[in-house]
Design an enzyme around this catalytic site. Structure first.
Site, PDB file in Angstrom:
ATOM      1  N   TYR A   1       4.044   9.445  -0.548  1.00 24.35           N
ATOM      2  CA  TYR A   1       3.163   8.343  -0.150  1.00 24.35           C
ATOM      3  C   TYR A   1       2.188   8.839   0.900  1.00 24.35           C
ATOM      4  CZ  TYR A   1       5.654   7.814   4.314  1.00 24.35           C
ATOM      5  OH  TYR A   1       6.175   8.027   5.560  1.00 24.35           O
ATOM      6  N   CYS A   2       1.102   8.057   1.082  1.00 23.48           N
ATOM      7  CA  CYS A   2       0.225   8.338   2.226  1.00 23.48           C
ATOM      8  C   CYS A   2      -0.230   7.026   2.831  1.00 23.48           C
ATOM      9  CB  CYS A   2      -0.923   9.282   1.869  1.00 23.48           C
ATOM     10  SG  CYS A   2      -1.946   8.756   0.516  1.00 23.48           S
ATOM     11  N   ASP A   3      -1.496   6.942   3.188  1.00 26.56           N
ATOM     12  CA  ASP A   3      -1.912   5.839   4.042  1.00 26.56           C
ATOM     13  C   ASP A   3      -1.861   4.462   3.407  1.00 26.56           C
ATOM     14  OD1 ASP A   3      -2.403   5.513   6.636  1.00 26.56           O
ATOM     15  OD2 ASP A   3      -4.306   6.590   6.634  1.00 26.56           O
TER      16      ASP A   3
END
Lengths: 157, 160
Positions: A114-116
């Site tokens: 995942y990221c932002d």
């Protein structure tokens, strides 16, 4: 006014030549627009070739079972400000130096990248790299940190 | 301003910079149109069929404009096109920033790790727009291929 008319005529010619060169080149090299569909990928383990996108609920369900390793693709700085509890930080930028963080994780363990949040591509790019390195069960939690935080799910700094 | 626009050395300097910049940045996109199409698509501004067409034509347009500015042929047309392209790119970057997209620019390199878009990019592009507009309004033909051809042909004929 004369300058503009002159410029527009030249611009038109440049545009036509560029379009011609572009189409001829990509057609001749079979790139981009003219690329042949890639042969379907089969990984040695027989798992589907592309990482799956999962929703926040699915990510949360995986989190609760404890079978998944969460990998945060954001920069160190963002990671330190807050991340999913227990997640490992492998910033996309430093992938090769940092991937050793997963050396103890078996290749068929579920990994959730995942990221932002909604519009961040790093999680996708990271999951592609992970799959290339042989991890067979990679998921992308596209909603990422922003959805996780908004739902007040377990986090740490 | 008038004197600046007529200063042959300043115009040449800007031509060299803009020309080389666009030639260099176009090459990577020409070699990998698919990656460039991805970058365009990541701005989420266009219908899905358009990025791949733009990725086919735009890099070549940048290359042609780069050479044209560098050699000083078709300078008005190419500096006009470059200003227009830069303006559109900048609006796209601003739109992406305002909507909070976390994407890499796809401007000068397709390397996704090269860095994300930011207001710095907008400032950079604005500078480039000023430079290309400067070329568009410049009035000197010194050090251009056109001038060279025009001067060399009659002189040679006269000397014979």
């Amino acid at each position: 006014m004369i300058r503009l008319r002159h410029a527009l005529r030249e611009a038109g010619i440049l545009l036509l030549v560029a379009a011609a060169l572009g189409f001829i080149y990509t057609a001749a090299t079979e790139k981009g627009l003219f690329a042949r569909p890639a042969p379907s990928k089969t990984t040695p383990r027989g798992v589907a070739g592309d990482p799956t996108m999962i929703s926040r609920d699915e990510a949360w369900a995986l989190y609760q079972t404890g079978i998944a390793v969460f990998v945060d693709a954001r920069h160190d700085f963002d990671f330190k400000l807050g991340h999913i509890k227990g997640a490992i930080n492998i910033p996309l930028k430093g992938y090769d130096e940092r991937k050793s963080a997963l050396s103890g994780v078996s290749m068929d363990r579920v990994i959730v990248a995942y990221c932002d949040g909604a519009e961040c591509n790093s999680s996708i790019e990271l999951s592609v790299k992970l799959m290339k390195d042989g991890h067979a069960n990679v998921r992308i939690f596209f909603g990422g940190w922003s959805e996780w935080k908004a739902a007040n799910l377990p986090a740490e700094q | 301003m008038k004197t600046l626009l007529n200063n042959p050395h300043l115009v040449l300097l800007v031509r060299l910079f803009i020309g080389l910049l666009f030639i260099v940045s176009s090459l990577e996109k020409i070699v990998d149109p698919a990656a460039f199409a991805q970058s365009i698509a990541s701005y989420k501004l266009l219908p899905t069929w358009l990025p791949v067409i733009l990725a086919t034509v735009l890099p070549w347009l940048e290359l042609l404009c780069g050479f044209s500015v560098l050699f000083g042929a078709f300078t008005h047309g190419s500096s006009f096109l470059l200003s227009a392209m830069l303006l559109v790119f900048t609006v796209a970057v601003i739109a992406a920033l305002v909507r909070g997209l976390d994407i890499s620019c796809g401007c000068f390199t397709q390397d996704p790790t090269a860095g994300k878009i930011g207001w710095m990019k907008v400032l950079q592009n604005t500078t480039l727009i000023v430079l290309t507009l400067f070329l568009y309004f410049s009035n000197t033909e010194s050090f251009t291929l056109l001038r060279y051809l025009r001067e060399s042909t009659p002189l040679n004929e006269q000397s014979r």
